[in-house]
Design an enzyme around this catalytic site. Structure first.
Site, short mmCIF file in Angstrom:
data_model
loop_
_atom_site.label_atom_id
_atom_site.label_comp_id
_atom_site.label_asym_id
_atom_site.label_seq_id
_atom_site.Cartn_x
_atom_site.Cartn_y
_atom_site.Cartn_z
N ASN A 9 0.91 -1.15 0.05
CA ASN A 9 0.10 -0.14 0.02
C ASN A 9 1.10 1.25 -0.17
OD1 ASN A 9 -1.70 2.12 0.47
ND2 ASN A 9 -2.35 1.35 2.48
N LYS A 11 0.00 4.26 -0.30
CA LYS A 11 -0.79 5.52 0.36
C LYS A 11 -0.56 6.59 -0.61
CE LYS A 11 -0.22 3.29 4.87
NZ LYS A 11 -0.10 3.44 6.38
N HIS A 93 -9.36 0.98 5.15
CA HIS A 93 -8.16 1.30 5.78
C HIS A 93 -8.40 2.08 6.96
CE1 HIS A 93 -4.16 2.55 6.69
NE2 HIS A 93 -3.93 1.33 5.81
N GLU A 95 -6.92 4.42 8.04
CA GLU A 95 -6.72 5.85 7.78
C GLU A 95 -8.09 6.75 6.92
OE1 GLU A 95 -3.08 5.37 5.66
OE2 GLU A 95 -2.15 5.03 7.46
N GLU A 162 -5.31 -4.98 10.78
CA GLU A 162 -4.12 -4.05 11.02
C GLU A 162 -4.54 -3.24 12.25
OE1 GLU A 162 -2.25 -2.60 7.11
OE2 GLU A 162 -4.25 -1.64 7.09
N GLY A 168 2.47 2.21 10.78
CA GLY A 168 3.38 3.30 10.67
C GLY A 168 4.28 3.83 11.95
N SER A 208 3.66 -2.27 10.53
CA SER A 208 4.84 -2.17 10.69
C SER A 208 5.75 -3.49 10.28
CB SER A 208 5.20 -1.73 12.17
OG SER A 208 4.85 -0.32 12.30
#
Ligand code: PGA
Length: 245
Positions: A9, A11, A93, A95, A162, A168, A208
């Site tokens: 991904n 992003k 996701h 985010e 996730e 991240g 991560s």
């Protein structure tokens, strides 16, 4: 036997030329035992499609709008993604949930849109740090799954677990923590659909993931691959994750 999948991904990273270079550098991988899919930004999809067309790498999109077309300025629809060669799409996701207020009801519509255009949805679920500390992880995951999959018949789909606190941050879930949630997800899918269907659905871990931690994660029986963010932007680390034994 579920084929391992490694998904990259990207992003909101890479300009057009950076995306092209990154995609080209990945095409050196051959005879993959693993399914590899990359998710570049929308504007690079066509360029990346051309770069990877003679390789085994597949193309996916980071999100889609649930309507087919119309007055939705700035949005991208299923037929558009299909026309540029996307076989997969990320849905929900964290985010998107956090910064774009995507809730489970909306994600349900997006999953339907993906399926109706023969794009395989990769549904992302995961708990926040506060939810993990309150011991509500499994409840949160169950609600996310059941609400997003309401009235959606079994079909080819992928789930990505996730944990939000691991995305991240460099804080990866331990293989045991991840396996516990993956097994729970499979159990929930087995109740929602049936056991045979649930055994077919691949469940990826994301948060991560690096070449250092991927071997111990992939040893676990319900971890069928990874959704990789940061490490997918480096050719070397992404290839090393793909080549994890
Ligand atoms: P990360 O991102 O690998 O950079 O933690 C994973 C993801 O958000 O899919």
């Amino acid at each position: 036997m579920r084929t391992r999948m490694i998904a990259g991904n990207w992003k909101m990273n890479t300009t057009l030329s950076e995306a092209k270079n990154l995609a080209q550098s990945l095409t050196t991988i051959s005879s993959l035992q693993t399914e590899v899919v990359i998710f570049p930004p929308f504007i690079s999809l066509e360029t990346v499609r051309t770069s990877i067309q003679n390789s085994q790498i597949k193309l996916g999109a980071q999100t889609l709008h649930h309507e087919e077309k119309g007055a939705y300025t700035g949005e991208i629809s299923g037929p558009m993604l299909k026309s540029v060669g996307c076989e997969y799409v990320l849905i929900g996701h964290s985010e998107r949930r956090q910064y774009f207020n995507e809730d489970n009801a909306l994600l349900n519509k997006k999953i339907r849109a993906a399926i109706s255009h023969q794009i395989i949805p990769i549904l992302c679920v995961g708990e926040s740090l506060a939810e993990r500390e309150n011991n509500t992880t499994l409840d949160v995951i169950k609600t996310q799954l059941l609400e997003t999959l309401t009235d959606i018949p079994y079909t080819n789909m992928i789930i990505a677990y996730e944990p939000v606190w691991a995305i991240g941050t460099g804080k990866v879930a331990t293989p045991e923590q991840a396996q516990e949630v993956h097994a729970f997800i499979r159990g929930t899918l087995s109740e929602h659909y049936d056991q045979i269907s649930a055994e077919k659905i691949r469940i990826l871990y994301g948060g991560s993931v690096t070449p250092q931690n991927s071997p111990s994660l992939f040893e676990k029986p319900d971890i069928d691959g990874a959704l990789v963010g940061g490490a997918s932007l480096s050719t070397e680390s992404f290839i090393n994750i793909i080549q994890t034994h």
